[in-house]
Scaffold this motif. Structure first.
Motif, PDB file in Angstrom:
ATOM      1  N   GLY A  12     -34.134 -78.400  56.810  1.00  0.00           N
ATOM      2  CA  GLY A  12     -34.924 -79.017  55.753  1.00  0.00           C
ATOM      3  C   GLY A  12     -36.242 -79.529  56.277  1.00  0.00           C
ATOM      4  N   LEU A  13     -36.215 -80.084  57.470  1.00  0.00           N
ATOM      5  CA  LEU A  13     -37.446 -80.591  58.078  1.00  0.00           C
ATOM      6  C   LEU A  13     -38.424 -79.457  58.348  1.00  0.00           C
ATOM      7  CD1 LEU A  13     -36.994 -83.383  60.781  1.00  0.00           C
ATOM      8  CD2 LEU A  13     -38.545 -83.312  58.844  1.00  0.00           C
ATOM      9  N   SER A  14     -37.936 -78.352  58.859  1.00  0.00           N
ATOM     10  CA  SER A  14     -38.853 -77.264  59.175  1.00  0.00           C
ATOM     11  C   SER A  14     -39.449 -76.671  57.899  1.00  0.00           C
ATOM     12  CB  SER A  14     -38.160 -76.187  60.012  1.00  0.00           C
ATOM     13  OG  SER A  14     -37.389 -75.338  59.202  1.00  0.00           O
ATOM     14  N   TRP A  15     -38.654 -76.586  56.823  1.00  0.00           N
ATOM     15  CA  TRP A  15     -39.198 -76.100  55.547  1.00  0.00           C
ATOM     16  C   TRP A  15     -40.212 -77.085  54.993  1.00  0.00           C
ATOM     17  CZ3 TRP A  15     -39.318 -71.421  54.016  1.00  0.00           C
ATOM     18  CH2 TRP A  15     -38.314 -70.532  54.352  1.00  0.00           C
ATOM     19  N   LYS A  16     -39.911 -78.368  55.165  1.00  0.00           N
ATOM     20  CA  LYS A  16     -40.846 -79.396  54.691  1.00  0.00           C
ATOM     21  C   LYS A  16     -42.162 -79.298  55.469  1.00  0.00           C
ATOM     22  CE  LYS A  16     -41.356 -84.346  53.989  1.00  0.00           C
ATOM     23  NZ  LYS A  16     -40.773 -85.673  54.165  1.00  0.00           N
ATOM     24  N   ARG A  17     -42.067 -79.140  56.770  1.00  0.00           N
ATOM     25  CA  ARG A  17     -43.276 -79.004  57.589  1.00  0.00           C
ATOM     26  C   ARG A  17     -44.055 -77.741  57.221  1.00  0.00           C
ATOM     27  NH1 ARG A  17     -41.239 -80.766  63.602  1.00  0.00           N
ATOM     28  NH2 ARG A  17     -41.002 -82.976  63.126  1.00  0.00           N
ATOM     29  N   ALA A  18     -43.335 -76.655  56.981  1.00  0.00           N
ATOM     30  CA  ALA A  18     -43.999 -75.407  56.593  1.00  0.00           C
ATOM     31  C   ALA A  18     -44.707 -75.572  55.262  1.00  0.00           C
ATOM     32  CB  ALA A  18     -42.979 -74.269  56.527  1.00  0.00           C
ATOM     33  N   ALA A  19     -44.076 -76.255  54.317  1.00  0.00           N
ATOM     34  CA  ALA A  19     -44.687 -76.491  53.007  1.00  0.00           C
ATOM     35  C   ALA A  19     -45.910 -77.381  53.137  1.00  0.00           C
ATOM     36  CB  ALA A  19     -43.663 -77.115  52.060  1.00  0.00           C
ATOM     37  N   GLU A  20     -45.825 -78.414  53.965  1.00  0.00           N
ATOM     38  CA  GLU A  20     -46.974 -79.300  54.187  1.00  0.00           C
ATOM     39  C   GLU A  20     -48.116 -78.544  54.856  1.00  0.00           C
ATOM     40  OE1 GLU A  20     -45.441 -82.591  56.407  1.00  0.00           O
ATOM     41  OE2 GLU A  20     -44.489 -83.502  54.645  1.00  0.00           O
ATOM     42  N   PHE A  21     -47.786 -77.683  55.806  1.00  0.00           N
ATOM     43  CA  PHE A  21     -48.798 -76.879  56.483  1.00  0.00           C
ATOM     44  C   PHE A  21     -49.491 -75.951  55.490  1.00  0.00           C
ATOM     45  CE2 PHE A  21     -50.034 -73.050  58.879  1.00  0.00           C
ATOM     46  CZ  PHE A  21     -50.915 -73.632  59.782  1.00  0.00           C
ATOM     47  N   LEU A  22     -48.709 -75.284  54.663  1.00  0.00           N
ATOM     48  CA  LEU A  22     -49.261 -74.386  53.661  1.00  0.00           C
ATOM     49  C   LEU A  22     -50.150 -75.151  52.680  1.00  0.00           C
ATOM     50  CD1 LEU A  22     -49.431 -71.567  52.460  1.00  0.00           C
ATOM     51  CD2 LEU A  22     -47.352 -72.062  51.182  1.00  0.00           C
ATOM     52  N   LYS A  23     -49.696 -76.319  52.262  1.00  0.00           N
ATOM     53  CA  LYS A  23     -50.498 -77.158  51.359  1.00  0.00           C
ATOM     54  C   LYS A  23     -51.812 -77.543  52.023  1.00  0.00           C
ATOM     55  CE  LYS A  23     -50.360 -81.528  48.869  1.00  0.00           C
ATOM     56  NZ  LYS A  23     -49.628 -82.763  48.626  1.00  0.00           N
ATOM     57  N   SER A  24     -51.764 -77.884  53.300  1.00  0.00           N
ATOM     58  CA  SER A  24     -52.984 -78.245  54.032  1.00  0.00           C
ATOM     59  C   SER A  24     -53.942 -77.063  54.113  1.00  0.00           C
ATOM     60  CB  SER A  24     -52.644 -78.723  55.441  1.00  0.00           C
ATOM     61  OG  SER A  24     -51.894 -79.901  55.380  1.00  0.00           O
ATOM     62  N   ILE A  25     -53.414 -75.884  54.367  1.00  0.00           N
ATOM     63  CA  ILE A  25     -54.247 -74.684  54.441  1.00  0.00           C
ATOM     64  C   ILE A  25     -54.925 -74.430  53.099  1.00  0.00           C
ATOM     65  CG2 ILE A  25     -54.203 -72.166  54.699  1.00  0.00           C
ATOM     66  CD1 ILE A  25     -53.968 -73.609  57.334  1.00  0.00           C
ATOM     67  N   LEU A  26     -54.165 -74.530  52.012  1.00  0.00           N
ATOM     68  CA  LEU A  26     -54.730 -74.306  50.679  1.00  0.00           C
ATOM     69  C   LEU A  26     -55.787 -75.352  50.342  1.00  0.00           C
ATOM     70  CD1 LEU A  26     -51.498 -73.287  48.743  1.00  0.00           C
ATOM     71  CD2 LEU A  26     -53.335 -71.795  49.547  1.00  0.00           C
ATOM     72  N   THR A  27     -55.542 -76.586  50.744  1.00  0.00           N
ATOM     73  CA  THR A  27     -56.523 -77.652  50.512  1.00  0.00           C
ATOM     74  C   THR A  27     -57.801 -77.371  51.295  1.00  0.00           C
ATOM     75  OG1 THR A  27     -54.751 -79.258  50.153  1.00  0.00           O
ATOM     76  CG2 THR A  27     -56.915 -80.134  50.697  1.00  0.00           C
ATOM     77  N   LEU A  28     -57.661 -76.934  52.528  1.00  0.00           N
ATOM     78  CA  LEU A  28     -58.829 -76.605  53.343  1.00  0.00           C
ATOM     79  C   LEU A  28     -59.606 -75.433  52.756  1.00  0.00           C
ATOM     80  CD1 LEU A  28     -57.415 -77.025  56.953  1.00  0.00           C
ATOM     81  CD2 LEU A  28     -59.194 -78.393  55.864  1.00  0.00           C
ATOM     82  N   GLU A  29     -58.897 -74.419  52.285  1.00  0.00           N
ATOM     83  CA  GLU A  29     -59.568 -73.268  51.678  1.00  0.00           C
ATOM     84  C   GLU A  29     -60.354 -73.693  50.448  1.00  0.00           C
ATOM     85  OE1 GLU A  29     -56.567 -70.326  50.956  1.00  0.00           O
ATOM     86  OE2 GLU A  29     -56.729 -69.494  52.970  1.00  0.00           O
ATOM     87  N   ARG A  30     -59.777 -74.551  49.632  1.00  0.00           N
ATOM     88  CA  ARG A  30     -60.464 -75.039  48.440  1.00  0.00           C
ATOM     89  C   ARG A  30     -61.698 -75.845  48.839  1.00  0.00           C
ATOM     90  NH1 ARG A  30     -56.976 -78.667  46.225  1.00  0.00           N
ATOM     91  NH2 ARG A  30     -55.546 -76.957  45.829  1.00  0.00           N
ATOM     92  N   ALA A  31     -61.564 -76.681  49.868  1.00  0.00           N
ATOM     93  CA  ALA A  31     -62.691 -77.488  50.329  1.00  0.00           C
ATOM     94  C   ALA A  31     -63.816 -76.597  50.856  1.00  0.00           C
ATOM     95  CB  ALA A  31     -62.228 -78.468  51.417  1.00  0.00           C
ATOM     96  N   VAL A  32     -63.469 -75.543  51.572  1.00  0.00           N
ATOM     97  CA  VAL A  32     -64.480 -74.618  52.099  1.00  0.00           C
ATOM     98  C   VAL A  32     -65.201 -73.918  50.959  1.00  0.00           C
ATOM     99  CG1 VAL A  32     -64.785 -72.453  53.375  1.00  0.00           C
ATOM    100  CG2 VAL A  32     -63.408 -74.278  54.356  1.00  0.00           C
ATOM    101  N   ARG A  33     -64.455 -73.471  49.950  1.00  0.00           N
ATOM    102  CA  ARG A  33     -65.091 -72.826  48.777  1.00  0.00           C
ATOM    103  C   ARG A  33     -66.041 -73.787  48.081  1.00  0.00           C
ATOM    104  NH1 ARG A  33     -59.975 -70.716  47.785  1.00  0.00           N
ATOM    105  NH2 ARG A  33     -59.626 -72.263  46.153  1.00  0.00           N
ATOM    106  N   ASP A  34     -65.616 -75.034  47.915  1.00  0.00           N
ATOM    107  CA  ASP A  34     -66.465 -76.036  47.267  1.00  0.00           C
ATOM    108  C   ASP A  34     -67.731 -76.285  48.090  1.00  0.00           C
ATOM    109  OD1 ASP A  34     -64.581 -76.248  45.264  1.00  0.00           O
ATOM    110  OD2 ASP A  34     -63.741 -78.149  46.010  1.00  0.00           O
ATOM    111  N   LEU A  35     -67.579 -76.384  49.398  1.00  0.00           N
ATOM    112  CA  LEU A  35     -68.738 -76.604  50.268  1.00  0.00           C
ATOM    113  C   LEU A  35     -69.679 -75.406  50.247  1.00  0.00           C
ATOM    114  CD1 LEU A  35     -67.080 -78.370  53.316  1.00  0.00           C
ATOM    115  CD2 LEU A  35     -68.710 -79.374  51.700  1.00  0.00           C
TER     116      LEU A  35
END
Length: 68
Positions: A12-35
């Protein structure tokens, strides 16, 4: 499976970490597009300001040549 204590928690922890990592990547991609969009708009504004400065420079040259 029940003979390994905590195996579900680790999984469960590894899936949670993977989900958080994926969320962070998507957030970064959105921030880069906005910039990138903001950067494009700022470049357009700078180009317009350069045109205004060039126009004023030309007008100043005409005034100075008339005065001289």
């Amino acid at each position: 499976m029940s003979d390994k204590p905590g195996s579900t928690g680790e999984s469960g922890l590894s899936w949670k970490r993977a989900a958080e990592f994926l969320k962070s990547i998507l957030t970064l991609e959105r921030a880069v597009r906005d910039l990138q969009a903001e950067n494009q708009e700022l470049r357009r504004q700078v180009d317009r300001l350069k045109q205004v400065v060039d126009d004023h420079n030309g007008q100043l040259k005409v005034i100075l040549s008339l005065m001289g």
